[in-house]
Write a protein that holds these residues in place. Structure first.
Motif, mmCIF file in Angstrom:
data_model
loop_
_atom_site.group_PDB
_atom_site.id
_atom_site.type_symbol
_atom_site.label_atom_id
_atom_site.label_comp_id
_atom_site.label_asym_id
_atom_site.label_seq_id
_atom_site.Cartn_x
_atom_site.Cartn_y
_atom_site.Cartn_z
ATOM 1 N N ILE A 57 11.833 5.925 2.763
ATOM 2 C CA ILE A 57 10.882 4.833 2.562
ATOM 3 C C ILE A 57 9.872 4.901 3.704
ATOM 4 O O ILE A 57 10.093 4.331 4.780
ATOM 5 N N ASP A 58 8.806 5.639 3.479
ATOM 6 C CA ASP A 58 7.747 5.799 4.470
ATOM 7 C C ASP A 58 6.642 4.795 4.155
ATOM 8 O O ASP A 58 5.996 4.885 3.103
ATOM 9 N N LEU A 59 6.424 3.857 5.058
ATOM 10 C CA LEU A 59 5.376 2.856 4.877
ATOM 11 C C LEU A 59 4.162 3.252 5.710
ATOM 12 O O LEU A 59 4.294 3.646 6.875
ATOM 13 N N TYR A 60 2.988 3.124 5.113
ATOM 14 C CA TYR A 60 1.750 3.587 5.746
ATOM 15 C C TYR A 60 0.682 2.526 5.536
ATOM 16 O O TYR A 60 0.275 2.261 4.405
ATOM 17 N N LEU A 61 0.273 1.896 6.626
ATOM 18 C CA LEU A 61 -0.732 0.834 6.554
ATOM 19 C C LEU A 61 -2.031 1.327 7.173
ATOM 20 O O LEU A 61 -2.149 1.462 8.385
ATOM 21 N N ASP A 62 -3.006 1.614 6.301
ATOM 22 C CA ASP A 62 -4.351 1.931 6.778
ATOM 23 C C ASP A 62 -5.321 0.912 6.182
ATOM 24 O O ASP A 62 -4.905 -0.093 5.609
ATOM 25 N N GLY A 63 -6.609 1.175 6.306
ATOM 26 C CA GLY A 63 -7.589 0.209 5.824
ATOM 27 C C GLY A 63 -7.490 -0.046 4.333
ATOM 28 O O GLY A 63 -7.650 -1.185 3.864
ATOM 29 N N LEU A 64 -7.205 1.002 3.555
ATOM 30 C CA LEU A 64 -7.119 0.844 2.102
ATOM 31 C C LEU A 64 -5.919 -0.004 1.706
ATOM 32 O O LEU A 64 -6.054 -0.948 0.918
ATOM 33 N N SER A 65 -4.753 0.318 2.235
ATOM 34 C CA SER A 65 -3.560 -0.457 1.888
ATOM 35 C C SER A 65 -3.643 -1.875 2.442
ATOM 36 O O SER A 65 -3.130 -2.820 1.829
ATOM 37 N N LEU A 66 -4.313 -2.053 3.599
ATOM 38 C CA LEU A 66 -4.475 -3.401 4.144
ATOM 39 C C LEU A 66 -5.317 -4.269 3.221
ATOM 40 O O LEU A 66 -5.010 -5.457 3.010
ATOM 41 N N LEU A 67 -6.385 -3.704 2.665
ATOM 42 C CA LEU A 67 -7.211 -4.444 1.710
ATOM 43 C C LEU A 67 -6.373 -4.928 0.535
ATOM 44 O O LEU A 67 -6.448 -6.094 0.122
ATOM 45 N N PHE A 68 -5.537 -4.050 0.013
ATOM 46 C CA PHE A 68 -4.751 -4.406 -1.169
ATOM 47 C C PHE A 68 -3.624 -5.391 -0.837
ATOM 48 O O PHE A 68 -3.346 -6.302 -1.627
ATOM 49 N N VAL A 69 -2.959 -5.217 0.303
ATOM 50 C CA VAL A 69 -1.870 -6.154 0.606
ATOM 51 C C VAL A 69 -2.416 -7.555 0.864
ATOM 52 O O VAL A 69 -1.756 -8.555 0.546
ATOM 53 N N LEU A 70 -3.617 -7.654 1.416
ATOM 54 C CA LEU A 70 -4.222 -8.971 1.606
ATOM 55 C C LEU A 70 -4.581 -9.606 0.264
ATOM 56 O O LEU A 70 -4.425 -10.820 0.074
ATOM 57 N N LEU A 71 -5.053 -8.788 -0.682
ATOM 58 C CA LEU A 71 -5.340 -9.317 -2.016
ATOM 59 C C LEU A 71 -4.049 -9.739 -2.715
ATOM 60 O O LEU A 71 -3.979 -10.803 -3.339
ATOM 61 N N ILE A 72 -3.026 -8.888 -2.622
ATOM 62 C CA ILE A 72 -1.759 -9.172 -3.302
ATOM 63 C C ILE A 72 -1.124 -10.452 -2.777
ATOM 64 O O ILE A 72 -0.688 -11.320 -3.548
ATOM 65 N N SER A 73 -1.076 -10.583 -1.461
ATOM 66 C CA SER A 73 -0.421 -11.754 -0.871
ATOM 67 C C SER A 73 -1.330 -12.977 -0.867
ATOM 68 O O SER A 73 -0.869 -14.094 -1.139
ATOM 69 N N GLY A 74 -2.623 -12.788 -0.589
ATOM 70 C CA GLY A 74 -3.543 -13.923 -0.540
ATOM 71 C C GLY A 74 -3.745 -14.562 -1.891
ATOM 72 O O GLY A 74 -3.563 -15.784 -2.063
ATOM 73 N N ILE A 75 -4.128 -13.755 -2.878
ATOM 74 C CA ILE A 75 -4.320 -14.308 -4.221
ATOM 75 C C ILE A 75 -2.975 -14.705 -4.818
ATOM 76 O O ILE A 75 -2.894 -15.659 -5.606
ATOM 77 N N GLY A 76 -1.909 -14.001 -4.424
ATOM 78 C CA GLY A 76 -0.581 -14.414 -4.876
ATOM 79 C C GLY A 76 -0.254 -15.825 -4.427
ATOM 80 O O GLY A 76 0.335 -16.609 -5.182
ATOM 81 N N SER A 77 -0.625 -16.168 -3.202
ATOM 82 C CA SER A 77 -0.395 -17.532 -2.706
ATOM 83 C C SER A 77 -1.165 -18.552 -3.536
ATOM 84 O O SER A 77 -0.628 -19.600 -3.918
ATOM 85 N N LEU A 78 -2.428 -18.225 -3.836
ATOM 86 C CA LEU A 78 -3.253 -19.160 -4.610
ATOM 87 C C LEU A 78 -2.751 -19.291 -6.046
ATOM 88 O O LEU A 78 -2.794 -20.383 -6.630
#
Length: 776
Positions: A67-88
């Motif tokens: 399980i290799d996790l890799y956080l760069d600018g692209l994945s950061l954009l998506f995780v913020l959308l997933i969690s942010g809009i998920g909250s809303l």
């Protein structure tokens, strides 16, 4: 990061218990804090000097799967959308879903999907990414079919599952080929070996397989047909899955692998062509719809096509525009889905033909819709973020690179015109949506609607604030994470400032003015030209193709199943054994598995030959015996003969075990056969007899060949050496066989005993049941 990915799955276990409190506190209140906490965690990574973060956790190291996790600018954009809009979305669902609903099921599915999406965008391992990818398909299937009592919900769920899973399997095939070529499952490792991939003869196949996964998941033409039917899901699901997350998984996949394929000319041709066609077709078909969510569904298809086309362009400007529009689309489309849900909730209908004049009745909802639709339309106003990314799209479309193929030049010349065409219809359906619901047209509602409660308005309000904030301060978002996301795709480290005004002579501005001008004319004359839909598409539809394919599949599956499901045990055994023979023999022949050597064989003794000859005679004699008792006794000769061979080969423990088992088996057979009919000669056709003979002899020869080949092959160290060396030190016993059974594979032995015990209980129950019936 692993805790952020697994947190939704962990808390999902507690949702069924918490849902029992829904009459006091809505279950969504508990769920809200999960995505919100994840959003705050990843928000802490935002910075102008953002750097890549990596984490590795062992999973299946023997197969090079971690399980290799890799956080760069692209994945950061998506995780913020997933969690942010998920909250809303969770906040919105608290007011949208009544407590009479199966809230426990809903939020378990939602959290499962959230974890899957986080895993997709953070995984650096191909096979881990695929695991999460398919989990998104499963969880979205459950969410779309949440109202399972509706036929359309079940149909939409199955449709999305069939199309996206088929694409996912294709993508998995591409991943396997990539792994074989590069020798690594790491996506970043694969990117480092781009030259090897581009020079591989498998490159076209890899591209096709991976793009099939991306196109099906992101609803690209002609695989777009599942998305409108998925709108049967509750509106919070539509706002989450089909605007900001799941449908963008394919976008993410193409963006992630762009560094590998962008230098390949057919990548530009394929991705740009399908993207621009999807843009035009989706926007064109959106004007035809009468259901609010259907309009938004086709608009989503259109917008996804636009983003996909920009990724296909491959230029640094186009990539940045694509990243920018991913953010913009999530804000205005998420708010519009929620507005559609509010309208449906307050009026009881989503039919735009019955709606109208709601601006005065629902002013706050109408205002939110105004910002959302006008931003989606790309109206040139400085506080609408959709205009900025649309301008960048136009600018990128007229600055495409030329290639060595003629089709590349033709496509590059046609794309700007197709971009304008698709954007014109985008403007049309946006105005059609807003004025059709909130304009002056008189509605046909039986009751007077009223404004939604503030709680339901809060989530779309936050998204609209996002639309305005990005529009007013685009470079704040650019410097903090948009530039980092684009850098992760194109490798460019700096991007210019985002500007609203580029001059009166800007080609992009002229294209926007053409869109607004022509679009306004088409909106005003829509009733006159909309009859064109009776010609294009008319009765032709990809949905009809899908439905016919499914009917054919069901029909052929039924025929094939009826062919072999005859109720005959002989037929089943013949099919199973024949398949084993054919597949195993073919595989071993292709891989040169039949290796027979006679140079290391021991000398035969007369007694060994006599025993083996007796075993063979007894085996054949059993076939021709017509008496139960005789057949059992003759079969016992085979077992006792094997026990005698163990004695000769100095394995007394095995011989003793074989004697005990054979004695017990013979006794059990005698007890069982006492209750069975007597054996009698069956009148079978010569074809059946010959078939049985061929299958039996073939299977016997195959097992013989496998046994001899296993003895003659030394591909790897024998496991027996390990048992000899460790039976005393690890197992604490000199008897190797006993140590193997009790210690080395003690769990296997335990389960074997459990299976025998269960079988014995089942047999006892059957005998007891029969005796009770006979007593009555």
């Amino acid at each position: 990061m692993i805790y952020a990915v697994l947190a939704p799955l962990f808390f999902a276990f507690f949702i069924p218990k918490l849902s029992k409190l829904k009459h006091k506190i809505h279950t969504g209140v508990f769920v809200f804090f999960i995505p919100f906490a994840i959003f705050l965690y990843f928000l802490s990574f935002l910075a102008k000097d953002f750097s890549v973060y990596k984490q590795t956790y062992n999973w299946i190291p023997s197969l090079n799967i971690n399980i290799d996790l890799y956080l760069d600018g692209l994945s950061l954009l998506f995780v913020l959308l997933i969690s942010g809009i998920g909250s809303l979305v969770v906040l919105y669902s608290v007011y949208y879903l009544d407590i009479s609903e199966r809230l426990g099921h809903f939020y378990v599915y939602l959290l499962m999907f959230m974890a899957a999406m986080l895993g997709v965008v953070l995984s650096d391992n191909l096979f881990v990414l695929y695991t999460f990818w398919e989990l998104t398909s499963i969880s979205s299937f459950l969410l779309i079919g949440y109202w399972h009592f509706k036929e359309r919900s079940r149909y939409g769920a199955l449709k999305s599952m069939m199309i996206t899973v088929t694409g996912g399997l294709s993508m998995f095939g591409g991943f396997i080929i990539l792994y074989v070529i590069t020798g690594t499952a790491s996506i970043q490792g694969i990117i480092e070996q781009t030259d090897i991939i581009l020079n591989s003869s498998y490159l076209p196949l890899i591209l096709i397989l991976i793009l099939l996964g991306a196109f099906t998941k992101s609803a690209q033409f002609p695989f777009h047909i599942w998305l409108p039917d998925a709108m049967e899901a509750p509106t919070p699901v539509s706002a989450y899955l089909h605007s900001a997350t799941m449908v963008k998984a394919g976008i993410y996949l193409v963006a992630r692998f762009s560094p590998v394929f962008s230098a390949y000319e057919w990548f530009f041709i394929t991705v740009s062509l399908f993207g621009i066609i999807t843009l035009c077709w989706g926007s064109y078909m959106a004007v035809r719809q009468t259901d609010l969510k259907a309009i938004l569904a086709f608009s989503t298809i259109s917008q996804l096509g636009m983003i996909m086309a920009m990724l296909g362009f491959g230029t640094k400007a186009a990539v940045f525009a694509a990243v920018f529009h991913i953010l913009n689309h999530a804000t205005f489309k998420g708010s519009l889905f929620m507005v559609a849900g509010i309208v449906d909730h307050e009026t009881g209908t989503r039919d735009i033909r019955k709606l109208g004049g709601l601006y005065t009745l629902m002013p706050i909802t109408a205002t939110l819709a105004l910002f959302g639709t006008f931003s989606m339309a790309g109206v040139p106003l400085p506080f609408l973020n959709g205009f900025y990314s649309k301008e960048l799209f136009f600018d990128a479309s007229i600055k495409l690179n030329t290639g060595s193929l003629e089709i590349t030049d033709i496509l590059a010349s046609a794309i700007p015109y197709l971009a304008v065409l698709g954007s014109i219809f985008t403007f049309v359906y946006s105005m059609y949506l807003f004025f059709g619901v909130f304009g002056k047209k008189k509605n046909k509602l039986s009751t007077k609607p009223h404004e939604a409660p503030i709680g339901m308005l809060l989530a779309p309000l936050i998204l609209v604030i996002g639309v305005i904030s990005i529009g007013l301060f685009p470079n704040v978002f650019n410097g903090s994470f948009l530039a980092h996301a684009a850098t992760a795709i194109s490798g460019e480290t700096q991007f210019g400032q985002i500007k609203f005004w580029h001059g009166i002579d800007s080609p992009a501005l002229l294209m926007s003015l053409a869109v607004v001008g022509i679009g306004t004319i088409l909106v005003a004359t829509r009733l006159k030209w909309q009859r064109v839909y009776t010609v294009i598409p008319g009765k032709r539809s990809m949905n009809n193709v899908y439905d016919q394919m499914m009917k054919k599949l069901d029909s052929y599956s039924e025929q094939f199943t009826n062919f072999y499901m005859t109720g005959s045990l002989r037929t089943y055994m013949a099919i199973i054994i024949s398949t084993i023979v054919v597949v195993t023999f073919t595989f071993m022949y292709i891989t040169d598995g039949f290796s027979i050597q006679f140079n290391n064989l021991a000398n035969f003794k007369f007694i060994e030959i006599a025993i083996v000859f007796s075993i063979i005679i007894a085996s054949v004699w059993t076939i021709f015996s017509n008496h139960n008792l005789a057949a059992i006794l003759i079969l016992g000769i085979v077992g006792y003969g094997v026990a005698m061979l163990f004695v000769i080969y100095r394995a007394p423990d095995l011989a003793l075990t074989q004697l005990v088992i054979e004695t017990v088996t013979v006794v059990l057979f005698l007890l069982c056969f006492y209750h069975l009919p007597k054996l009698r000669k069956r009148n079978e056709s010569k074809t059946t007899v010959i078939t049985n003979l061929i299958i039996s002899v073939s299977f016997g020869l195959l097992m013989t060949m496998i046994g001899i080949s296993a003895h003659s092959t030394n591909w790897f160290d024998k496991i027996s050496d390990y048992f000899v060396e460790t039976s005393l030190t690890v197992g604490g016993g000199h008897n190797i066989v006993n140590v193997i059974l009790v210690d080395m594979r003690g769990i296997d032995t335990l389960f074997e005993i459990a299976v025998l015990g269960i079988a014995a209980l089942a047999i006892f129950g059957l005998i007891k049941l029969r005796n009770d019936k006979e007593a009555k």
